[in-house]
Every structure is written in C-alpha cells, then in structure tokens.
Design a protein around this motif. Structure first.
Motif, PDB file in Angstrom:
ATOM      1  N   ILE A 278       1.952  77.606  45.228  1.00  0.00           N
ATOM      2  CA  ILE A 278       1.178  77.293  44.020  1.00  0.00           C
ATOM      3  C   ILE A 278      -0.250  76.981  44.447  1.00  0.00           C
ATOM      4  O   ILE A 278      -0.508  76.004  45.153  1.00  0.00           O
ATOM      5  CB  ILE A 278       1.797  76.114  43.260  1.00  0.00           C
ATOM      6  N   ARG A 279      -1.181  77.816  44.025  1.00  0.00           N
ATOM      7  CA  ARG A 279      -2.552  77.714  44.507  1.00  0.00           C
ATOM      8  C   ARG A 279      -3.520  77.123  43.495  1.00  0.00           C
ATOM      9  O   ARG A 279      -4.657  76.793  43.829  1.00  0.00           O
ATOM     10  CB  ARG A 279      -3.078  79.101  44.926  1.00  0.00           C
ATOM     11  N   LYS A 280      -3.089  77.019  42.232  1.00  0.00           N
ATOM     12  CA  LYS A 280      -4.016  76.561  41.201  1.00  0.00           C
ATOM     13  C   LYS A 280      -3.266  75.733  40.167  1.00  0.00           C
ATOM     14  O   LYS A 280      -2.151  76.094  39.756  1.00  0.00           O
ATOM     15  CB  LYS A 280      -4.691  77.764  40.531  1.00  0.00           C
ATOM     16  N   LEU A 281      -3.880  74.627  39.720  1.00  0.00           N
ATOM     17  CA  LEU A 281      -3.317  73.760  38.696  1.00  0.00           C
ATOM     18  C   LEU A 281      -4.187  73.842  37.446  1.00  0.00           C
ATOM     19  O   LEU A 281      -5.403  73.644  37.525  1.00  0.00           O
ATOM     20  CB  LEU A 281      -3.246  72.309  39.185  1.00  0.00           C
ATOM     21  N   ILE A 282      -3.572  74.138  36.310  1.00  0.00           N
ATOM     22  CA  ILE A 282      -4.325  74.315  35.063  1.00  0.00           C
ATOM     23  C   ILE A 282      -3.725  73.403  33.989  1.00  0.00           C
ATOM     24  O   ILE A 282      -2.761  73.767  33.304  1.00  0.00           O
ATOM     25  CB  ILE A 282      -4.293  75.782  34.600  1.00  0.00           C
ATOM     26  N   PRO A 283      -4.250  72.186  33.823  1.00  0.00           N
ATOM     27  CA  PRO A 283      -3.743  71.297  32.773  1.00  0.00           C
ATOM     28  C   PRO A 283      -4.162  71.803  31.380  1.00  0.00           C
ATOM     29  O   PRO A 283      -5.282  72.268  31.186  1.00  0.00           O
ATOM     30  CB  PRO A 283      -4.414  69.950  33.082  1.00  0.00           C
ATOM     31  N   VAL A 284      -3.247  71.702  30.431  1.00  0.00           N
ATOM     32  CA  VAL A 284      -3.531  72.068  29.043  1.00  0.00           C
ATOM     33  C   VAL A 284      -3.085  70.936  28.123  1.00  0.00           C
ATOM     34  O   VAL A 284      -2.130  70.211  28.429  1.00  0.00           O
ATOM     35  CB  VAL A 284      -2.840  73.392  28.633  1.00  0.00           C
ATOM     36  N   ASP A 285      -3.775  70.798  27.013  1.00  0.00           N
ATOM     37  CA  ASP A 285      -3.481  69.745  26.040  1.00  0.00           C
ATOM     38  C   ASP A 285      -2.497  70.270  25.000  1.00  0.00           C
ATOM     39  O   ASP A 285      -2.864  71.070  24.138  1.00  0.00           O
ATOM     40  CB  ASP A 285      -4.775  69.286  25.367  1.00  0.00           C
ATOM     41  N   VAL A 286      -1.247  69.845  25.124  1.00  0.00           N
ATOM     42  CA  VAL A 286      -0.239  70.164  24.098  1.00  0.00           C
ATOM     43  C   VAL A 286       0.452  68.857  23.693  1.00  0.00           C
ATOM     44  O   VAL A 286       1.668  68.774  23.585  1.00  0.00           O
ATOM     45  CB  VAL A 286       0.785  71.212  24.603  1.00  0.00           C
ATOM     46  N   ARG A 287      -0.368  67.829  23.466  1.00  0.00           N
ATOM     47  CA  ARG A 287       0.166  66.491  23.230  1.00  0.00           C
ATOM     48  C   ARG A 287       1.093  66.409  22.022  1.00  0.00           C
ATOM     49  O   ARG A 287       2.085  65.675  22.034  1.00  0.00           O
ATOM     50  CB  ARG A 287      -0.998  65.501  23.047  1.00  0.00           C
ATOM     51  N   GLN A 288       0.780  67.141  20.968  1.00  0.00           N
ATOM     52  CA  GLN A 288       1.622  67.079  19.781  1.00  0.00           C
ATOM     53  C   GLN A 288       3.015  67.636  20.059  1.00  0.00           C
ATOM     54  O   GLN A 288       4.019  67.098  19.602  1.00  0.00           O
ATOM     55  CB  GLN A 288       0.954  67.847  18.638  1.00  0.00           C
ATOM     56  N   SER A 289       3.089  68.713  20.817  1.00  0.00           N
ATOM     57  CA  SER A 289       4.383  69.266  21.213  1.00  0.00           C
ATOM     58  C   SER A 289       5.083  68.333  22.187  1.00  0.00           C
ATOM     59  O   SER A 289       6.293  68.084  22.087  1.00  0.00           O
ATOM     60  CB  SER A 289       4.195  70.647  21.843  1.00  0.00           C
ATOM     61  N   MET A 290       4.341  67.790  23.151  1.00  0.00           N
ATOM     62  CA  MET A 290       4.921  66.880  24.143  1.00  0.00           C
ATOM     63  C   MET A 290       5.558  65.660  23.481  1.00  0.00           C
ATOM     64  O   MET A 290       6.614  65.186  23.903  1.00  0.00           O
ATOM     65  CB  MET A 290       3.846  66.444  25.132  1.00  0.00           C
ATOM     66  N   ALA A 291       4.916  65.146  22.448  1.00  0.00           N
ATOM     67  CA  ALA A 291       5.437  63.953  21.775  1.00  0.00           C
ATOM     68  C   ALA A 291       6.764  64.228  21.085  1.00  0.00           C
ATOM     69  O   ALA A 291       7.516  63.310  20.764  1.00  0.00           O
ATOM     70  CB  ALA A 291       4.427  63.430  20.762  1.00  0.00           C
ATOM     71  N   ASN A 292       7.065  65.492  20.866  1.00  0.00           N
ATOM     72  CA  ASN A 292       8.346  65.874  20.268  1.00  0.00           C
ATOM     73  C   ASN A 292       9.283  66.449  21.321  1.00  0.00           C
ATOM     74  O   ASN A 292      10.346  66.974  20.989  1.00  0.00           O
ATOM     75  CB  ASN A 292       8.132  66.884  19.137  1.00  0.00           C
ATOM     76  N   GLY A 293       8.867  66.404  22.606  1.00  0.00           N
ATOM     77  CA  GLY A 293       9.772  66.786  23.683  1.00  0.00           C
ATOM     78  C   GLY A 293       9.666  68.208  24.155  1.00  0.00           C
ATOM     79  O   GLY A 293      10.629  68.764  24.686  1.00  0.00           O
ATOM     80  N   GLY A 294       8.494  68.850  24.027  1.00  0.00           N
ATOM     81  CA  GLY A 294       8.347  70.222  24.495  1.00  0.00           C
ATOM     82  C   GLY A 294       7.016  70.455  25.170  1.00  0.00           C
ATOM     83  O   GLY A 294       5.959  70.252  24.566  1.00  0.00           O
ATOM     84  N   GLY A 295       7.032  70.871  26.426  1.00  0.00           N
ATOM     85  CA  GLY A 295       5.810  71.162  27.162  1.00  0.00           C
ATOM     86  C   GLY A 295       5.419  72.626  27.101  1.00  0.00           C
ATOM     87  O   GLY A 295       5.954  73.391  26.294  1.00  0.00           O
ATOM     88  N   PRO A 296       4.495  73.044  27.965  1.00  0.00           N
ATOM     89  CA  PRO A 296       4.022  74.435  27.957  1.00  0.00           C
ATOM     90  C   PRO A 296       5.136  75.461  28.103  1.00  0.00           C
ATOM     91  O   PRO A 296       5.105  76.521  27.468  1.00  0.00           O
ATOM     92  CB  PRO A 296       3.061  74.477  29.147  1.00  0.00           C
TER      93      PRO A 296
END
Length: 418
Positions: free
Chosen positions: A329-347
C-alpha cells in the motif's frame, strides 16, 4: 475486451436516517435516535466517487430504492400510518446505499462459461434489509442486461442468509486474469448473529460456475463478529495479489493463510497485529472497510479510507509505518463519509466491485464528472436537510422523499425504475 474493476456506489437515499436497526453494527446502534442529514450524506458519497474518477478509476452507481417500501408494508397488512415504529423504520430504511451488500460478483475469467455472474443478496437476517433484494435485482438486471457478458441471478432462498460482497474477497494477478474467490462465512458471533451462511456461499459458487480448486470457504472469527465486525469487510479487504487483514479476522488464520498461499503463491498477506491495532480500533475507525485499489497510472495500490482512520492514533500510526516501508500500500487517501459511518458503513460498504468492460454496462449507470454534477444539483434541491427518527411517519416527509427519488431517476434517464 478490456476488463477493469468498476466500483458501483450506492447513491445515499433521501430517507437516510438513524433508527439503529442493525443488531451487531455498533455504529448504527450507538447512534440510534440521532438526527441524520440525508443531503450532506448523499453529497459526501458523490464526492467520494469524484475522488475515484480523479484517480483514473472506473466508477458506476446505483439508484436509491423506493422508500418507504409500501409493497412490503402491504404484505404485512399495514401502512405507514398504522405501522409500529420499528416496522415503519424498516420500511423507510435507506440501507441499500451500502452497495457492497447488493450482490456477490464473479468476473468472467473465474467462471466456466466466461461470463460475469452476479447474485443478488437476500439480506434476510435483518428485517429492514430483507426487502431490498427486489429493487436491487431490478437494477442489476438493467445495468448488466447484456447476456453476452453477464448472468444475473436472483437471491439464495431462505433460510440461508447471504450478505453479498461484504463477505467475499478475490485475489488475482490482475483484475482481468483468473483469480481465487474467497467466501467468508460465520457460525456464531456471541451476542450478535453471524449473517453469512456457508450454505449460501456454496450455492452462489455453484450458480456462478466456479472452479472448486479456485474457490475457498473461510470462517470469520467469532471474536471479530462479537466485537462489531458484522461483515468480513470490517476486518479484511483484498485487491489483486494483496490480502490486507486484521490478525483476528478469521477463526483459524494460519490455516487460512496457508491455504491461500497454496492456491495462489504470489499472494502478499499484510496482517495488522492486534497489539498494534485492536479489534475495537479497527471497528471504530473502519480501517479495513476501505477501498484497496490499484492506481491506473502507477500500478501501485492506494487505500481509500474514512477520515475516522486518520483520527485514530493507533490506526494512522500503523498505516504511516507501512507506507514508509516496503509494503504494497503506497498511498493513503482519507475521504469524508461521516454520515454513512455514523450508520455503520465506510467507503467499502458504499461500493460493489464489478470486473468488466465498462462498455458492456448500461451507460446510464456509469459515472462521469458531468453526471455527478447533475446529481449533486438534484440532491441539493430535493434531499431533506435532516431527518429525526420520530419524523418517519410524517406524510410530508414521505412525499418529499418519494419526490426527491423521482427527480434523480428522471435526471439520470432511469424513470423505468420508478
């Protein structure tokens, strides 16, 4: 025909709310009763898709399903006015946004007939998800209608639970080559149900005409399920020749690794030790519920992961060490999916991976920047800004949600799904 991996994201629907319906999903249950933001949620999802497009990745999408599901309510001899709160919430759920649970997909290089097979998941363990499959199947049949390249199957029948690609991994030298298909099933999860039955996984493997020598069935760790890893993709993810996994993801990890290496010796297994990142940290941050992707230009791998992973010192510290070393893994790309995360689902929850030639897919389901811009305009105009759980029986909200979905269908030329 050029086969590439296409990520099909579920558009987060206008009925997105926090009713806490998913037993074993710690984020969903801990946020039960909170006020959701459907408009922000859907726009966050679109921005994640833009990120993928800008990386040069192929991107598709699925439409929100019709909610509330009046047909399902009618089968229970009830309607939104008279339904008990938990039934009303189940009918209103926008959980189809998590497209990883839409289906299990076997690409053409893995199947005997040389076609890509897709089996809609039945999701029968949870009431609010058990009625998704009819709407999902309709979209799959439309998007992958070209019978020269695709075979779309209905769901495995009850009582065997199937949760789709969230419990499935594929290892291969490259996406377009023959691979090793890994079905991860559960037996027990302590206080929480194991949602993927081995009988379902075996049935799908048979329907997809897979080579038994290139098909594995591995048990998910009971400890992981009890810790909140309700799907395998909360503790493990694979891409091409790399398996990225938590040390406690599988019931017998050493046996699993040995079998994988015997079947595909070039596999690189990256194990995150529990003494560096606990299961609690993995579940809270959704470190593994990330999109592990191959970047078209460099051929290196990137991890598209939620910003919550960046905020967790244990998780981010381990990742930075890995990237600084010689890991895949050569690159880390954070994304904002906070609304989905709060309901238990990430990218990773938000997308279904399909290896195919994009030209063989119904182009109405293929994303580009212009199409995402049109969607964003519709969402900004029509999606509710917020929903509190006690609003779910409100007739005005029901009308707004249904009008919003129709507007998006119309904008995308998919009114046939209305």
């Amino acid at each position: 025909m050029a086969l590439v991996e296409i990520n099909f994201d579920g558009i987060i629907g206008p009925s997105h709310n926090y009713a806490g319906l998913s037993l074993g999903n710690l984020a969903a249950t801990s946020n039960a009763g909170a006020v959701s933001q459907p408009r922000a949620a859907a726009l966050q999802g679109l921005e994640k898709m833009r990120t993928n497009l800008r990386l040069g990745l192929a991107q598709g999408f699925f439409m929100p399903l019709d909610r509330p599901n009046k047909q399902w309510l009618a089968g229970l001899a009830i309607d939104m006015k008279t339904a008990e709160p938990h039934i009303r919430a189940a009918a209103f759920s926008a959980s189809a946004m998590w497209a990883a649970n839409a289906a299990t997909v076997s690409p053409a290089p893995d199947t005997t007939d040389g076609k890509c097979h897709l089996s809609a998941a039945n999701l029968l363990t949870m009431a609010h998800r058990s009625h998704e499959w009819t709407g999902t199947l309709a979209q799959l049949k439309l998007a992958f209608a070209d019978e020269r390249h695709f075979v779309v199957h209905g769901p495995v029948p009850p009582p065997y639970g199937d949760e789709g690609a969230a419990n499935f991994m594929r290892l291969c030298p490259s996406h377009g080559e023959s691979g090793l298909e890994i079905f991860v099933y559960g037996k027990s999860g302590g206080p929480f149900p194991a949602r993927q039955h081995i009988e379902s996984s075996k049935a799908i493997a048979r329907a997809h005409m897979l080579d038994p020598e290139r098909t594995l069935f591995i048990q998910q760790s009971e400890i992981a399920i009890a810790a909140g890893a309700f799907h395998n993709d909360v503790v493990a993810v694979a891409n091409e020749r790399v398996l990225f996994t938590h040390e406690q993801a599988f019931e017998d990890p050493e046996a699993a690794y040995a079998t994988i290496r015997a079947k595909m010796p070039e596999t690189e297994i990256v194990v995150v030790p529990a003494d560096r990142v606990s299961l609690a940290d993995a579940v809270q941050s959704y470190l593994f519920n990330a999109q592990l992707v191959t970047l078209p230009e460099s051929g290196g791998m990137a991890l598209i992961l939620p910003t919550e992973a960046q905020s967790n010192p244990n998780v981010w510290g381990w990742l930075e060490e890995h990237v600084a070393g010689n890991g895949p893994i050569r690159k880390l790309i954070p994304v904002d999916v906070r609304q989905s995360m709060a309901n238990g689902g990430g990218p990773a929850c938000l997308r279904l991976r399909v290896v195919a030639d994009p030209a063989t897919v119904d182009q109405r389901f293929i994303a580009d920047e212009a199409k995402l811009a049109v969607m964003a305009e519709v969402i900004a105009k029509h999606w509710p800004e917020s929903i509190a759980p006690d609003q779910l029986g409100d007739a005005a909200l029901v009308e707004q949600v249904q009008k919003a979905r129709r507007a998006l269908l119309d904008a995308c030329g998919l009114t046939c799904l209305a």
